[in-house]
Design a protein around this motif. Structure first.
Motif, PDB file in Angstrom:
ATOM      1  N   THR A 123      13.613 -45.827 -33.517  1.00  0.00           N
ATOM      2  CA  THR A 123      13.542 -46.324 -32.138  1.00  0.00           C
ATOM      3  C   THR A 123      14.318 -45.351 -31.258  1.00  0.00           C
ATOM      4  OG1 THR A 123      13.477 -48.597 -32.962  1.00  0.00           O
ATOM      5  CG2 THR A 123      13.922 -48.297 -30.609  1.00  0.00           C
ATOM      6  N   PRO A 124      13.653 -44.324 -30.736  1.00  0.00           N
ATOM      7  CA  PRO A 124      14.370 -43.271 -30.014  1.00  0.00           C
ATOM      8  C   PRO A 124      14.755 -43.686 -28.594  1.00  0.00           C
ATOM      9  CG  PRO A 124      12.026 -42.836 -29.962  1.00  0.00           C
ATOM     10  CD  PRO A 124      12.212 -44.052 -30.829  1.00  0.00           C
ATOM     11  N   THR A 125      15.776 -43.035 -28.085  1.00  0.00           N
ATOM     12  CA  THR A 125      16.110 -43.160 -26.662  1.00  0.00           C
ATOM     13  C   THR A 125      15.808 -41.866 -25.910  1.00  0.00           C
ATOM     14  OG1 THR A 125      18.409 -42.470 -27.043  1.00  0.00           O
ATOM     15  CG2 THR A 125      17.930 -44.826 -27.144  1.00  0.00           C
ATOM     16  N   THR A 126      15.656 -40.758 -26.655  1.00  0.00           N
ATOM     17  CA  THR A 126      15.261 -39.488 -26.051  1.00  0.00           C
ATOM     18  C   THR A 126      14.098 -38.910 -26.846  1.00  0.00           C
ATOM     19  OG1 THR A 126      16.949 -38.359 -27.391  1.00  0.00           O
ATOM     20  CG2 THR A 126      17.529 -38.903 -25.112  1.00  0.00           C
ATOM     21  N   VAL A 127      13.073 -38.445 -26.128  1.00  0.00           N
ATOM     22  CA  VAL A 127      11.856 -37.942 -26.761  1.00  0.00           C
ATOM     23  C   VAL A 127      11.483 -36.594 -26.141  1.00  0.00           C
ATOM     24  CG1 VAL A 127       9.391 -38.342 -27.130  1.00  0.00           C
ATOM     25  CG2 VAL A 127      10.988 -40.255 -27.268  1.00  0.00           C
ATOM     26  N   LEU A 128      11.212 -35.631 -26.996  1.00  0.00           N
ATOM     27  CA  LEU A 128      10.727 -34.335 -26.547  1.00  0.00           C
ATOM     28  C   LEU A 128       9.217 -34.286 -26.742  1.00  0.00           C
ATOM     29  CD1 LEU A 128      11.427 -31.413 -25.596  1.00  0.00           C
ATOM     30  CD2 LEU A 128      11.534 -30.793 -28.017  1.00  0.00           C
ATOM     31  N   LEU A 129       8.475 -34.098 -25.659  1.00  0.00           N
ATOM     32  CA  LEU A 129       7.027 -33.942 -25.734  1.00  0.00           C
ATOM     33  C   LEU A 129       6.694 -32.460 -25.778  1.00  0.00           C
ATOM     34  CD1 LEU A 129       5.701 -36.487 -23.069  1.00  0.00           C
ATOM     35  CD2 LEU A 129       5.964 -36.837 -25.534  1.00  0.00           C
ATOM     36  N   VAL A 130       6.004 -32.041 -26.825  1.00  0.00           N
ATOM     37  CA  VAL A 130       5.577 -30.647 -26.946  1.00  0.00           C
ATOM     38  C   VAL A 130       4.073 -30.609 -26.705  1.00  0.00           C
ATOM     39  CG1 VAL A 130       5.594 -28.573 -28.356  1.00  0.00           C
ATOM     40  CG2 VAL A 130       7.377 -30.306 -28.688  1.00  0.00           C
ATOM     41  N   SER A 131       3.666 -29.823 -25.729  1.00  0.00           N
ATOM     42  CA  SER A 131       2.264 -29.804 -25.318  1.00  0.00           C
ATOM     43  C   SER A 131       1.820 -28.391 -24.999  1.00  0.00           C
ATOM     44  CB  SER A 131       2.082 -30.685 -24.067  1.00  0.00           C
ATOM     45  OG  SER A 131       2.711 -30.084 -22.943  1.00  0.00           O
ATOM     46  N   LYS A 132       0.561 -28.255 -24.608  1.00  0.00           N
ATOM     47  CA  LYS A 132       0.096 -27.008 -24.017  1.00  0.00           C
ATOM     48  C   LYS A 132       0.899 -26.755 -22.744  1.00  0.00           C
ATOM     49  CE  LYS A 132      -3.787 -29.068 -23.809  1.00  0.00           C
ATOM     50  NZ  LYS A 132      -5.184 -29.515 -23.578  1.00  0.00           N
ATOM     51  N   PRO A 133       1.090 -25.491 -22.360  1.00  0.00           N
ATOM     52  CA  PRO A 133       1.914 -25.218 -21.179  1.00  0.00           C
ATOM     53  C   PRO A 133       1.442 -25.923 -19.918  1.00  0.00           C
ATOM     54  CG  PRO A 133       1.593 -23.196 -22.429  1.00  0.00           C
ATOM     55  CD  PRO A 133       0.732 -24.242 -23.074  1.00  0.00           C
ATOM     56  N   TYR A 134       0.129 -26.029 -19.732  1.00  0.00           N
ATOM     57  CA  TYR A 134      -0.379 -26.643 -18.502  1.00  0.00           C
ATOM     58  C   TYR A 134      -0.527 -28.164 -18.607  1.00  0.00           C
ATOM     59  CZ  TYR A 134      -4.788 -26.300 -21.071  1.00  0.00           C
ATOM     60  OH  TYR A 134      -5.761 -26.402 -22.027  1.00  0.00           O
ATOM     61  N   MET A 135      -0.053 -28.743 -19.686  1.00  0.00           N
ATOM     62  CA  MET A 135      -0.154 -30.190 -19.872  1.00  0.00           C
ATOM     63  C   MET A 135       1.193 -30.882 -19.734  1.00  0.00           C
ATOM     64  SD  MET A 135      -1.921 -32.158 -23.084  1.00  0.00           S
ATOM     65  CE  MET A 135      -1.958 -33.948 -23.158  1.00  0.00           C
ATOM     66  N   GLU A 136       2.256 -30.118 -19.471  1.00  0.00           N
ATOM     67  CA  GLU A 136       3.592 -30.719 -19.407  1.00  0.00           C
ATOM     68  C   GLU A 136       3.664 -31.818 -18.350  1.00  0.00           C
ATOM     69  OE1 GLU A 136       7.081 -28.351 -19.139  1.00  0.00           O
ATOM     70  OE2 GLU A 136       6.414 -26.888 -20.621  1.00  0.00           O
ATOM     71  N   ARG A 137       3.218 -31.537 -17.142  1.00  0.00           N
ATOM     72  CA  ARG A 137       3.389 -32.505 -16.050  1.00  0.00           C
ATOM     73  C   ARG A 137       2.575 -33.782 -16.293  1.00  0.00           C
ATOM     74  NH1 ARG A 137       5.824 -32.386 -11.288  1.00  0.00           N
ATOM     75  NH2 ARG A 137       6.259 -30.158 -11.533  1.00  0.00           N
ATOM     76  N   ARG A 138       1.360 -33.622 -16.776  1.00  0.00           N
ATOM     77  CA  ARG A 138       0.545 -34.812 -17.026  1.00  0.00           C
ATOM     78  C   ARG A 138       1.126 -35.640 -18.168  1.00  0.00           C
ATOM     79  NH1 ARG A 138      -4.299 -36.005 -20.008  1.00  0.00           N
ATOM     80  NH2 ARG A 138      -4.719 -33.814 -20.474  1.00  0.00           N
ATOM     81  N   SER A 139       1.581 -34.978 -19.229  1.00  0.00           N
ATOM     82  CA  SER A 139       2.156 -35.742 -20.342  1.00  0.00           C
ATOM     83  C   SER A 139       3.441 -36.436 -19.911  1.00  0.00           C
ATOM     84  CB  SER A 139       2.397 -34.835 -21.549  1.00  0.00           C
ATOM     85  OG  SER A 139       3.326 -33.812 -21.271  1.00  0.00           O
ATOM     86  N   PHE A 140       4.240 -35.785 -19.080  1.00  0.00           N
ATOM     87  CA  PHE A 140       5.464 -36.399 -18.558  1.00  0.00           C
ATOM     88  C   PHE A 140       5.128 -37.641 -17.741  1.00  0.00           C
ATOM     89  CE2 PHE A 140       8.483 -36.872 -15.023  1.00  0.00           C
ATOM     90  CZ  PHE A 140       9.668 -37.033 -15.714  1.00  0.00           C
ATOM     91  N   ALA A 141       4.154 -37.516 -16.829  1.00  0.00           N
ATOM     92  CA  ALA A 141       3.790 -38.642 -15.961  1.00  0.00           C
ATOM     93  C   ALA A 141       3.232 -39.802 -16.766  1.00  0.00           C
ATOM     94  CB  ALA A 141       2.779 -38.179 -14.920  1.00  0.00           C
ATOM     95  N   THR A 142       2.471 -39.479 -17.803  1.00  0.00           N
ATOM     96  CA  THR A 142       1.907 -40.532 -18.650  1.00  0.00           C
ATOM     97  C   THR A 142       2.999 -41.238 -19.445  1.00  0.00           C
ATOM     98  OG1 THR A 142      -0.151 -39.267 -18.860  1.00  0.00           O
ATOM     99  CG2 THR A 142       0.233 -41.012 -20.474  1.00  0.00           C
ATOM    100  N   ALA A 143       3.887 -40.466 -20.049  1.00  0.00           N
ATOM    101  CA  ALA A 143       4.957 -41.061 -20.855  1.00  0.00           C
ATOM    102  C   ALA A 143       5.888 -41.916 -20.007  1.00  0.00           C
ATOM    103  CB  ALA A 143       5.740 -39.959 -21.568  1.00  0.00           C
ATOM    104  N   ARG A 144       6.188 -41.463 -18.806  1.00  0.00           N
ATOM    105  CA  ARG A 144       7.063 -42.248 -17.926  1.00  0.00           C
ATOM    106  C   ARG A 144       6.416 -43.583 -17.561  1.00  0.00           C
ATOM    107  NH1 ARG A 144      10.692 -43.312 -17.314  1.00  0.00           N
ATOM    108  NH2 ARG A 144      11.378 -43.165 -15.160  1.00  0.00           N
ATOM    109  N   LYS A 145       5.095 -43.621 -17.528  1.00  0.00           N
ATOM    110  CA  LYS A 145       4.387 -44.863 -17.212  1.00  0.00           C
ATOM    111  C   LYS A 145       4.331 -45.806 -18.404  1.00  0.00           C
ATOM    112  CE  LYS A 145       1.758 -47.511 -14.631  1.00  0.00           C
ATOM    113  NZ  LYS A 145       2.199 -48.065 -13.328  1.00  0.00           N
ATOM    114  N   VAL A 146       3.976 -45.288 -19.576  1.00  0.00           N
ATOM    115  CA  VAL A 146       3.722 -46.172 -20.721  1.00  0.00           C
ATOM    116  C   VAL A 146       4.943 -46.372 -21.608  1.00  0.00           C
ATOM    117  CG1 VAL A 146       1.286 -45.537 -20.714  1.00  0.00           C
ATOM    118  CG2 VAL A 146       2.859 -44.319 -22.235  1.00  0.00           C
ATOM    119  N   TRP A 147       5.972 -45.540 -21.426  1.00  0.00           N
ATOM    120  CA  TRP A 147       7.188 -45.668 -22.246  1.00  0.00           C
ATOM    121  C   TRP A 147       8.401 -45.443 -21.346  1.00  0.00           C
ATOM    122  CZ3 TRP A 147       7.765 -42.702 -27.560  1.00  0.00           C
ATOM    123  CH2 TRP A 147       8.687 -43.387 -28.382  1.00  0.00           C
TER     124      TRP A 147
END
Length: 221
Positions: A123-147
């Motif tokens: 049960t993490p409190t900090t998560v590192l998302l590793v993505s394609k370089p141009y997917m960072e912002r979208r993955s960040f926005a999605t994670a902030r919404k669903v988690w």
């Protein structure tokens, strides 16, 4: 100049670079509880995940992703399965990798990875998302919404734009992806899929220009 370098004009390259820079979050890396490698056509995600694991930034790693039209032929057994194999080949212990093989979009990448982690007692409190370089912002926005109850840090291979174009070898595909991801950054908050983020005017203008030039294969209707 090679055929690949001639595939897009210099003006299109400049516009794409604006969007590329916007997509990257510029987060400072530090140790986290867990990392999630987001599946895609880009095996560099698995390579960079392995590098960050070996650097001691996290003890456990989830690879997530089934298949998409872009990856079905190159990774026939699924993105997450192939990423796991690649990371093991780069020295990540198999016991440190969890696999989520079913996600079909970024929201599922996050939510299903969360379930896999919970099943593993993590049960993490900090998560590192590793993505394609141009997917960072979208993955960040999605994670902030669903988690929303975890701290999200984003990372991707530290490549310059031109180097990334060469590494993929298909400039039109990369520009299509840049445009498609920006459309999702703009539109997904209205659909409840992501948090809203301000898009600078020059980035919007570059986006609209590239759409006019036909870089539209990854747009959603």
């Amino acid at each position: 100049m090679s055929d690949i370098q001639q595939a897009i004009t210099e003006n299109q390259r400049r516009q794409a670079k604006l969007i590329w820079d916007f997509h990257q979050m510029g987060h400072a890396l530090r140790p986290v509880d867990v990392a999630i490698g987001l599946g895609s056509h880009d095996l560099g995600v698995a390579t960079h995940s392995a590098e960050l694991y070996r650097a001691g930034l996290f003890p456990a790693l989830v690879f997530t992703g089934g298949n998409s039209p872009t990856t079905a032929k190159v990774f026939p057994r699924g993105e997450a399965v192939r990423f796991r194999e690649h990371a093991i080949g780069l020295g990540v212990p198999a016991k440190s990798i969890l696999v989520e093989p079913n996600a079909a979009n970024t929201g599922q990448n996050i939510t299903l990875s969360r379930e896999v982690l919970a099943q593993g007692g993590i049960t993490p409190t900090t998560v590192l998302l590793v993505s394609k370089p141009y997917m960072e912002r979208r993955s960040f926005a999605t994670a902030r919404k669903v988690w929303p109850d975890v701290e999200i840090i984003c990372a991707s291979e530290p490549l310059e734009f031109d180097d990334y174009l060469k590494s993929i070898g298909d400039e039109k595909l990369v520009l299509d992806m840049l445009v498609g991801d920006l459309q999702r950054v703009i539109e997904y908050p209205n659909l409840g899929f992501a948090i809203e983020q301000e898009v600078p005017e020059d980035v919007r203008e570059a986006y609209e220009s590239l759409i006019q030039d036909g870089f539209t294969s990854r747009l959603i209707s």
